[in-house]
Scaffold this active site. Structure first.
Site, PDB file in Angstrom:
ATOM      1  N   HIS A 238      -0.259  -4.129   8.192  1.00 24.79           N
ATOM      2  CA  HIS A 238      -0.769  -3.761   6.861  1.00 24.79           C
ATOM      3  C   HIS A 238      -0.250  -2.405   6.387  1.00 24.79           C
ATOM      4  O   HIS A 238      -0.030  -2.201   5.212  1.00 24.79           O
ATOM      5  CB  HIS A 238      -2.302  -3.779   6.848  1.00 24.79           C
ATOM      6  N   ASP A 239      -0.028  -1.469   7.317  1.00 22.42           N
ATOM      7  CA  ASP A 239       0.387  -0.116   6.927  1.00 22.42           C
ATOM      8  C   ASP A 239       1.873   0.158   7.168  1.00 22.42           C
ATOM      9  O   ASP A 239       2.284   1.319   7.196  1.00 22.42           O
ATOM     10  CB  ASP A 239      -0.442   0.923   7.694  1.00 22.42           C
ATOM     11  N   LYS A 242       3.885   2.805   5.380  1.00 22.82           N
ATOM     12  CA  LYS A 242       3.775   4.244   5.660  1.00 22.82           C
ATOM     13  C   LYS A 242       5.062   4.826   6.239  1.00 22.82           C
ATOM     14  O   LYS A 242       5.238   6.046   6.249  1.00 22.82           O
ATOM     15  CB  LYS A 242       2.608   4.511   6.619  1.00 22.82           C
ATOM     16  N   HIS A 267       2.266   3.291  -0.234  1.00 24.14           N
ATOM     17  CA  HIS A 267       2.565   2.558   1.009  1.00 24.14           C
ATOM     18  C   HIS A 267       2.232   1.074   0.881  1.00 24.14           C
ATOM     19  O   HIS A 267       2.846   0.235   1.525  1.00 24.14           O
ATOM     20  CB  HIS A 267       1.869   3.196   2.226  1.00 24.14           C
ATOM     21  N   HIS A 293      -4.450  -4.690   0.891  1.00 21.52           N
ATOM     22  CA  HIS A 293      -5.514  -4.225   1.787  1.00 21.52           C
ATOM     23  C   HIS A 293      -6.274  -3.017   1.226  1.00 21.52           C
ATOM     24  O   HIS A 293      -7.296  -2.626   1.779  1.00 21.52           O
ATOM     25  CB  HIS A 293      -4.991  -3.948   3.204  1.00 21.52           C
ATOM     26  N   HIS A 294      -5.782  -2.404   0.141  1.00 20.78           N
ATOM     27  CA  HIS A 294      -6.532  -1.306  -0.491  1.00 20.78           C
ATOM     28  C   HIS A 294      -7.098  -1.686  -1.856  1.00 20.78           C
ATOM     29  O   HIS A 294      -7.581  -0.836  -2.589  1.00 20.78           O
ATOM     30  CB  HIS A 294      -5.660  -0.053  -0.620  1.00 20.78           C
ATOM     31  N   ASP A 322      -9.682  -2.694   8.487  1.00 21.90           N
ATOM     32  CA  ASP A 322      -8.925  -1.437   8.479  1.00 21.90           C
ATOM     33  C   ASP A 322      -9.851  -0.230   8.317  1.00 21.90           C
ATOM     34  O   ASP A 322      -9.753   0.755   9.036  1.00 21.90           O
ATOM     35  CB  ASP A 322      -7.889  -1.464   7.351  1.00 21.90           C
TER      36      ASP A 322
END
Ligand code: C2E
Ligand code: SIN
Ligand code: SIN
Ligand code: FE
Ligand code: FE
Length: 380
Positions: A238-239, A242, A267, A293-294, A322
């Site tokens: 998911h990240d 970054k 990201h 996811h955010h 998360d």
């Protein structure tokens, strides 16, 4: 006269036998050609072997060179059994390439009695031979145990099982390749996930925890096993976006300025860009998760401001997983929160940051999530 008659009888008996053999072979080849599961394939081959040589039981073993083991499945419960690749008759066949036709296993120094002792089974005769792939490399072994109605397996049984082993070698090779590819894929995915996190100095266990939380929550939310597994493998990434965020922001010990936070938020789009062109199901799932996811249930999230069901359920689930993990962990910019503060936060964010239904499932089964947190705890 008598000779003539005997030969006639024998010939017709032989014909009947080979009819049955052929029918059995065709029946099993039909089943196996449709099989996509390696475990079921091994069981089908074993069943076929049992019928072909009239054995009490048959096992098809596969060699794992990296682990120096041979493994098989025990039955339809699909439990894997694994033994050292030097042990017993199977080990000897695999190491030396010879066919072993043993009348009484107990008289042979190579026999490993442990399995009999554990199961109460009495092994007598054994027929064991290597299975080779197209190139002639030994990839496993075919083992038949206890010839029915006779003290040992015959030369004809050897011939017939050799035929089955040749067929097994051809059909198992593509399975092994698929298995290898699937394992490789999972490993790459996990490595990618860890790369995304390592830049922000999070541990590899963070991605494992998020994977397991996502899987557990997906199951609780009623997603089918297949989709829950997709989430398990894809959520660690998911990240990944970054990797494109400058260290000065990512590793900043204190609070981000508004401008820095705007950069940080990118990201999600970077992660989406990495995967979005893939036609692979798993990477499509990864693209959705990285992207969404955010997002927030109330529409105030980023990057798209999606709302409620407009957010893919994968995004909604990973958001809970998360943040639960982020709040419970030390970051360069914050200390881990105590559990009571975390659960209070989730309650407060019910139908705001997170979907209420997911928050309820999560809090109702908190024990399950804490067990995962314990299992993959950060050390040091
Ligand atoms: P992350 O550290 O993995 O955090 C993921 C999400 O967990 C955050 O998304 C946020 O929703 C939640 N979270 C983490 N810590 C806290 C907290 O102390 N309070 C609250 N209410 N929520 C928290 P968000 O905010 O979109 O941040 C995304 C990523 O941006 C973070 O991932 C982190 O890498 C970075 N970040 C956010 N704020 C800061 C900061 O103040 N300093 C630094 N250096 N990085 C930050
Ligand atoms: C083993 O070799 O011990 C297990 C085989 C596998 O999981 O692929
Ligand atoms: C995405 O927008 O992140 C992928 C497509 C989707 O919404 O399912
Ligand atoms: Fe993120
Ligand atoms: Fe994360």
């Amino acid at each position: 006269m008598i000779n003539q008659h005997t030969r006639e009888v024998n010939r017709s008996k032989g014909a009947a036998n080979s009819d049955i053999l052929l029918a059995t072979i065709f029946e099993y080849m039909g089943k196996m050609s449709l099989e996509t599961d390696i475990h079921k394939m091994l069981l089908l081959l074993a069943d076929l072997g049992t019928k072909l040589v009239q054995a009490d039981r048959c096992t098809v073993w596969l060699h794992n060179r990296d682990r120096h083991t041979v493994w098989t499945v025990a039955g339809h419960g699909v439990e894997r059994i694994s033994i050292p690749d030097t042990s017993g008759f199977v080990g000897r066949s695999i190491q030396t390439g010879v066919t072993l036709n043993i009348g009484d296993a107990y008289l042979d120094e190579h026999f490993n009695k442990t399995v009999d002792l554990e199961t109460g089974y009495r092994t007598r005769s054994i027929l064991c031979m290597p299975i080779s792939n197209q190139e002639g490399t030994i990839i496993g072994a075919f083992q038949a145990i206890n010839k029915i109605g006779m003290p040992s397996f015959t030369a004809n049984d050897e011939k017939i099982l050799t035929f089955a082993a040749t067929y097994a070698g051809k059909s198992l090779e593509s399975f092994l390749l698929q298995d290898e590819l699937a394992e490789t894929q999972k490993e790459i995915i996990e490595t990618l996930g860890e790369l995304g996190e390592s830049r922000s100095q999070e541990t590899g266990n963070h991605v494992k925890r998020v994977a397991e939380y996502s899987y557990a929550l997906a199951k609780l939310a009623g997603l089918p096993e297949e989709e829950a597994m997709e989430l398990r493998y894809a959520s660690p990434m998911h990240d990944i976006g970054k990797v494109a965020i400058p260290d000065a922001i990512l590793l900043k010990p204190g609070k981000l300025t508004d401008a820095e936070y705007e950069t940080m938020k990118k990201h999600a789009v970077y992660g989406y860009e990495i995967f979005r062109k893939s036609g692979r199901q798993l990477l499509k799932t990864a693209a959705i998760i990285a992207h969404q996811h955010h997002e927030r249930w109330d529409g105030q999230g980023y990057p798209s401001g999606l709302k409620e069901d407009g957010i893919h359920v994968y995004g909604r689930i990973t958001a809970v997983a998360d943040v639960f993990d982020a709040l419970g962990s030390d970051r360069v910019y914050k200390k881990a929160w105590p559990l009571e503060k975390i659960t209070a936060y989730f309650l407060e964010q019910r139908d705001r940051q997170f979907e209420g239904r997911l928050v309820d499932l999560f809090l109702d089964h908190l024990d399950e999530f804490l067990a995962i947190r314990n299992k993959y705890a950060d050390r040091g």
